[in-house]
Design an enzyme around this catalytic site. Structure first.
Site, PDB file in Angstrom:
ATOM      1  N   GLY A 269       3.600   0.844  16.318  1.00  0.00           N
ATOM      2  CA  GLY A 269       4.952   1.332  16.565  1.00  0.00           C
ATOM      3  C   GLY A 269       4.954   2.783  16.989  1.00  0.00           C
TER       4      GLY A 269
ATOM      5  N   LYS B 129      -4.402  -3.842   9.956  1.00  0.00           N
ATOM      6  CA  LYS B 129      -3.113  -3.695  10.644  1.00  0.00           C
ATOM      7  C   LYS B 129      -2.863  -4.905  11.528  1.00  0.00           C
ATOM      8  CE  LYS B 129      -0.385  -0.400  13.386  1.00  0.00           C
ATOM      9  NZ  LYS B 129       0.755  -0.467  12.460  1.00  0.00           N
TER      10      LYS B 129
ATOM     11  N   GLN C 136       0.821  -1.217   0.000  1.00  0.00           N
ATOM     12  CA  GLN C 136       0.000   0.000   0.000  1.00  0.00           C
ATOM     13  C   GLN C 136       0.849   1.258   0.000  1.00  0.00           C
ATOM     14  OE1 GLN C 136      -2.523  -0.732   3.479  1.00  0.00           O
ATOM     15  NE2 GLN C 136      -4.245  -1.211   2.135  1.00  0.00           N
TER      16      GLN C 136
ATOM     17  N   HIS D 205      -6.390   2.181  14.429  1.00  0.00           N
ATOM     18  CA  HIS D 205      -5.952   1.908  13.063  1.00  0.00           C
ATOM     19  C   HIS D 205      -6.973   1.045  12.334  1.00  0.00           C
ATOM     20  CE1 HIS D 205      -1.993   3.240  14.559  1.00  0.00           C
ATOM     21  NE2 HIS D 205      -1.749   3.526  13.299  1.00  0.00           N
TER      22      HIS D 205
ATOM     23  N   MET E 123       6.836   8.218  10.058  1.00  0.00           N
ATOM     24  CA  MET E 123       7.447   9.211   9.180  1.00  0.00           C
ATOM     25  C   MET E 123       6.655  10.514   9.104  1.00  0.00           C
ATOM     26  SD  MET E 123      10.335   8.410   7.780  1.00  0.00           S
ATOM     27  CE  MET E 123      11.402   6.974   7.893  1.00  0.00           C
TER      28      MET E 123
END
Length: 250
Positions: free
Chosen positions: A152, A146, A12, A142, A112
């Site tokens: 994380g 997942k 994805q 989520h 990120m």
């Protein structure tokens, strides 16, 4: 133009990166790595980094945690800078990143998103002042695909808070029972899975008669791809070492 090797190109996040890099004139995907190749790929796709023949300036990894050790070894052998955005890494793999950073530039973050990493700075500023009088709880949400829990990112937020506390808190994953103590020295971390939620993290500081909440909501996966691209731009100009979003935002 910087030449990118995209690890996990058929996942994805790999598809998101392909779309965004196509609109970025300073980047070009010259090859990809994935478990399977497809006839309609716009660039050569290999099943292992050892087979990559193209010239590469930086590797961006959004793959599966089990694939990362092989990728690290390949990047060290080829002396390619490596951005690892894959989550769920084992302790052993994280140790490999540290060792590899003595040879190549390595960028690793459990998230990120630029927003999440600014949130970390805010939490680290607030936590010491609230430590003595406030309970701390983290709730993460989520999508139902997942696999790992807690996320994380939730662990990243918890670790970042603990780094600033005089007495780090013990992590409590979920809460159940009829006779709970709700120990003040614990930090509850709770996972919700459902639908297509890209990602939501809330950190709660609960004191006597007042509650302070810090919340980040991801509305699409583009934010993680954009962060990875910024990390790649940053990393290309660095010497060997282990870097994170805190270095990028400094």
């Amino acid at each position: 133009m910087k030449k990118v090797l995209l690890s996990g190109c058929h996942g994805q996040m790999g598809h998101v990166l392909q779309r965004l890099i196509a609109d970025k004139p300073t980047f070009e995907i010259v090859a990809g790595i994935d478990r399977t190749a497809k006839k309609n790929d716009d660039f050569p796709v290999y099943t292992t980094i050892d087979d990559v023949k193209e010239e590469v300036d930086v590797v961006i990894d959004f793959s599966h945690y089990s694939s990362v050790p092989t990728l690290i070894n390949g990047c060290v052998a080829k002396e390619w800078p490596l951005v690892v955005a894959t989550t769920g890494l084992t302790t052993e793999t994280k140790a490999m990143l540290s060792v590899a950073s003595h040879v190549i530039p390595v960028f690793y973050s459990a998230n990120m998103s630029l927003g999440i990493n600014v949130l970390i700075k805010a939490l680290q500023a607030a936590a010491p002042a609230l430590e003595s009088d406030f309970n701390i709880e983290i709730i993460e949400k989520h999508h139902n695909q997942k696999k790992d829990a807690p996320s994380g990112t939730a662990l990243l937020l918890a670790d970042s808070i603990n780094q600033t506390l005089t007495t780090p808190k013990e992590y409590l994953f979920g809460r159940a029972g009829n006779d709970l103590e709700n120990d003040f020295n614990q930090m509850g971390i709770h996972a919700v899975r459902g639908g297509s939620i890209p990602g939501e993290h809330t950190v709660i500081f609960a004191g006597a008669d007042e509650i302070l909440e810090f919340k980040h909501t991801a509305l699409s996966r583009d934010i993680f791809a954009n962060g990875a691209m910024k990390a790649a731009e940053f990393l290309i100009n660095q010497k060997a070492g282990l870097y994170s979003m805190q270095d990028l935002l400094a």
